[in-house]
Structure formats: structure tokens, C-alpha cells
Enzyme design. Structure first.
Site, short mmCIF file in Angstrom:
data_model
loop_
_atom_site.label_atom_id
_atom_site.label_comp_id
_atom_site.label_asym_id
_atom_site.label_seq_id
_atom_site.Cartn_x
_atom_site.Cartn_y
_atom_site.Cartn_z
N LEU A 132 25.50 -44.17 -14.72
CA LEU A 132 25.88 -45.19 -13.74
C LEU A 132 26.45 -46.38 -14.49
O LEU A 132 25.82 -46.85 -15.44
CB LEU A 132 24.68 -45.66 -12.91
CG LEU A 132 24.09 -44.75 -11.85
CD1 LEU A 132 22.86 -45.41 -11.24
CD2 LEU A 132 25.11 -44.42 -10.77
N HIS A 133 27.62 -46.85 -14.07
CA HIS A 133 28.17 -48.01 -14.76
C HIS A 133 29.09 -48.86 -13.89
O HIS A 133 29.44 -49.97 -14.26
CB HIS A 133 28.97 -47.58 -16.00
CG HIS A 133 30.29 -46.97 -15.67
ND1 HIS A 133 30.44 -45.68 -15.22
CD2 HIS A 133 31.55 -47.50 -15.71
CE1 HIS A 133 31.71 -45.43 -15.01
NE2 HIS A 133 32.41 -46.51 -15.28
N ARG A 134 29.50 -48.37 -12.73
CA ARG A 134 30.49 -49.11 -11.95
C ARG A 134 29.89 -50.40 -11.41
O ARG A 134 28.77 -50.41 -10.90
CB ARG A 134 31.03 -48.26 -10.79
CG ARG A 134 31.92 -47.14 -11.27
CD ARG A 134 32.77 -46.55 -10.19
NE ARG A 134 33.66 -45.56 -10.78
CZ ARG A 134 34.85 -45.83 -11.32
NH1 ARG A 134 35.30 -47.08 -11.31
NH2 ARG A 134 35.58 -44.87 -11.85
#
Length: 389
Positions: free
Chosen positions: A220-222
Site C-alpha cells: 500500500l502506498h497511494r
């Protein structure tokens, strides 16, 4: 920076990388250009948009990508500052070396910035991975995609549906060429060297036996997922619940870790269901994904890689710019509702994950098709320019 490129009768095609996903796309293109007959001379420019020296060196080695001829060392900043800084530093490179064309890939700020410089200097712009659309203009990548395609002379597409997007935006059909997905060239070339998950866990001091019965992979990074506590908190809790049924290897992005620390939620990862790893290299991620029961992600590239690997992918986003991974591949767009994420994971665990198929031209030969087409296009373009002058 190299002071001088090998001598050649023509200026180089400048190939631009700016962030991690670009490396996997440019590496096979550089190799294909070098092996083409005649070879296509290149200058590799790293803008430094995302720059971790250790990770950069690791990725370049994993992908057998030569060291950049030029590093602009731009670093981080707001979208406006970063885009402007890339433009300021890139233009002198064109002045110094010349350029037959500027080849950009993907949708990061460096892609648009270098394309703008080239277009305003009347140098052909070649965009690899054209025509992908999420139809969500809140995403900065969507703006970069749309604008880069508008000013590109040659647009190479990964899927045929991209051509309808380009046509709808008024781009002449003759500019777009369906070649396939160059990221899959890197995947196929690297799969035999992928690092097994058990080996990674052992190196991190974690017990490989914890994944003996299968495991999931999480990335997860957005910003839309990790920058707002109201979104990130429930998603982490959903993943914790999934982790009670299937161990989850969580390759924790620095942005996500920072948000968890800021929101006082880092301790939520301290559970038997999570095996936390730092950001991984390309061969390490490839190994993690290839043997996974499922992958939960908000990454665009991972949607494509899991489809090529035949691994069920749950995309934690409301939209995707890669619809072929949903229509033909193993990807399921689950949104950000925690209940939907859990239900989709349960569906995979019940044996109902998507099998999918590998899309057309995702065959490891995309870079060769690009080299063949671009070589002929450049000769034709240069001959036409000579007649005009």
C-alpha cells in the site's frame, strides 16, 4: 555523468527513468536497442525523481540495466516544483548531446516534464505505455498520462482498449502502435532469478514455517489510501482480519510507515498475521508474488505482474487504468470498503480466485517490437525532415 558518449553518426535516443516502475520498462528497451541491427544509440537519463542510492543500485543490478549516463538528481518536492526542476535540468542535456527522440515511459512527473521539453524543442516524443486511463483526474498520474499522450509523436500501447481512449481524446490513430507490455519483458527475463519468500523471511529473522501453508503479499502506498487516517485505519484493520486466516507479508512502503507513525497506529502491525518487511528489490518482490496465494495492493504495475504470473490480485482502489487485468487477467477491483476487501479475500481463500489469462503480446518480446518499429519510424521521419529543409 559520462563526459562523452561512444562516437556515432546520429544523436542518441534519450531514454528517461524517474521512479522505480520506470526501471522495469526501460531495461528491456535499452537491451533491444543495443541488439537491434543496426543498433539504436541511446543516452540513459535518470532524473532522480525518486532516489534511494542503495535501492537504485540494487534495481539496476537486478534488471541488468546499465548505469545512467546522466543523473539529474532532482529529488522530491511538490508536483509543480519537481516537474519544473526536471525540465530545468533536462533541457541542457538535450543541448549537450542532441537527441533523435526522447523516449519516456509510464506516468510519473519525469515522464511529462521531459516530454514537454522535447516537444517544445521539436524533438520527437516517444511514449511507452500510452492510452491507459483511470478516468479519475484527482490522480496526478492521470494528468501526466493525458498530457504526455497529447504531445507524443509515437504512442506505444500495452492493450488494445488504449486506442479507444486515445481516439476519444483526438489523437490520430496513426500515432498509436499496439506492441504489448514491456514490463512483462522484464518479468519473464528475471523470473528464474527471483528470490523465494522463505529465503527473504529467514534473512529478516522471521520464521519461514509461518508461510508453509500459503501466504498473501500486501503493498500500500497511494496517498488516497495512506494519507488519511479515516481510510488507512479501517484498511489496516481489514488486513489484520485477513491475516487471521492467511499470513500476510507486508512490504511496508516508507510513506505508509510514516503515516502509521503519525496516526499512532504502527502498533496495529504487531500481530501474528503480519510479517513486516522493508521495501524490497525487484527480484525479491518477484519471488514474493510468484508463490503467493493472493496479492493485495494499490499498485498499477503489480496488477500487471500478477496477471502475468497467474496470481489472484485484489486491487484496493476505486478505479484502475489497467482494465485488461480485470477483464482478462487475475485482478479484482475491490475498492476501499474494508468489508469488500475482506469478502474478496475470503472468496480467494475459498478457491474462487481469478485464474485469468495472459493478455495478447504480453510475451516478453515487446521491447523488440518497439525497437523494430521505432528504427523504421525514425528513418522515415528524418527523411521527411530532410526533404522539408
Amino acid at each position: 555523468m559520462n563526459d562523452k558518449l561512444p562516437e556515432g553518426p546520429l544523436a542518441p535516443v534519450i531514454c528517461v527513468v524517474g521512479a522505480r516502475p520506470n526501471y522495469m520498462k526501460v531495461a528491456p528497451i535499452i537491451r533491444a536497442f543495443a541488439s537491434h541491427s543496426p543498433p539504436i544509440r541511446t543516452l540513459l537519463v535518470h532524473t532522480g525523481q525518486h532516489y534511494d542510492p542503495a535501492m537504485k543500485d540494487r534495481l539496476f543490478t537486478d534488471l541488468e540495466l546499465p548505469d545512467p549516463d546522466v543523473n539529474l538528481a532532482v529529488g522530491s518536492g511538490t508536483h509543480a516544483v519537481q516537474t519544473a526542476e526536471v525540465m530545468k535540468r533536462f533541457e541542457p542535456i538535450i543541448e549537450q548531446y542532441g537527441a533523435r527522440a526522447v523516449l519516456v515511459v509510464g506516468d510519473v512527473n519525469s515522464t511529462l516534464a521531459c516530454a514537454l521539453v522535447a516537444a517544445k524543442r521539436h524533438i520527437p516524443v516517444v511514449h511507452v505505455e500510452s492510452g491507459l486511463r483511470s478516468n479519475d483526474r484527482r490522480m496526478p498520474e492521470e494528468i501526466n498520462r493525458i498530457l504526455t499522450d497529447q504531445i507524443s509523436d509515437v504512442l506505444y500501447t500495452t492493450e488494445r482498449t488504449a486506442h479507444a481512449n486515445l481516439e476519444r481524446e483526438g489523437i490520430p490513430a496513426g500515432r498509436a502502435v499496439f506492441v504489448g507490455n514491456v514490463m512483462i519483458d522484464s518479468l519473464r527475463a528475471s523470473l528464474a532469478k527471483a528470490v523465494p519468500a522463505a529465503e527473504l523471511l529467514a534473512a529478516a529473522g522471521l520464521d519461514p514455517q509461518r508461510i508453509a501453508g500459503g501466504y498473501g503479499v500486501v503493498t500500500l502506498h497511494r496517498p488516497s489510501n495512506v494519507d488519511d487516517v479515516r481510510t488507512l485505519g479501517p484498511l489496516i484493520d481489514a488486513l489484520r482480519q485477513i491475516g487471521t486466516k492467511l499470513p500476510l507479508i507486508f512490504a511496508l512502503h516508507p510513506r505508509t510507515r510514516s503515516s502509521l507513525e503519525r496516526f499512532g497506529m504502527l502498533d496495529r502491525l504487531d500481530t501474528p498475521g503480519f510479517l513486516i518487511l522493508p521495501p524490497q528489490g525487484y527480484l525479491e518482490m518477484l519471488g514474493l508474488m510468484s508463490d503467493a496465494t493472493m496479492v493485495l495492493t494499490d499498485s498499477g504495475g503489480i496488477q500487471e505482474e500478477t496477471t502475468a504470473l497467474g496470481v489472484p490480485c485484489l486491487t484496493i482502489r476505486e478505479n484502475t487504468e489497467r482494465p485488461i487485468t480485470v477483464e482478462q487477467g487475475t485482478n479484482t477491483l475491490v475498492g476501499i470498503d474494508p468489508r469488500a476487501v475482506i469478502a474478496a479475500a475470503d472468496n480467494v481463500l475459498a478457491g474462487h480466485g481469478k485464474a485469468g489469462c495472459v493478455p495478447e503480446n504480453w510475451d516478453g518480446k515487446t521491447a523488440d517490437r518497439i525497437a523494430s518499429h521505432l528504427s523504421a519510424w525514425l528513418l522515415e521521419h528524418e527523411a521527411a525532415q530532410a526533404v522539408e529543409t
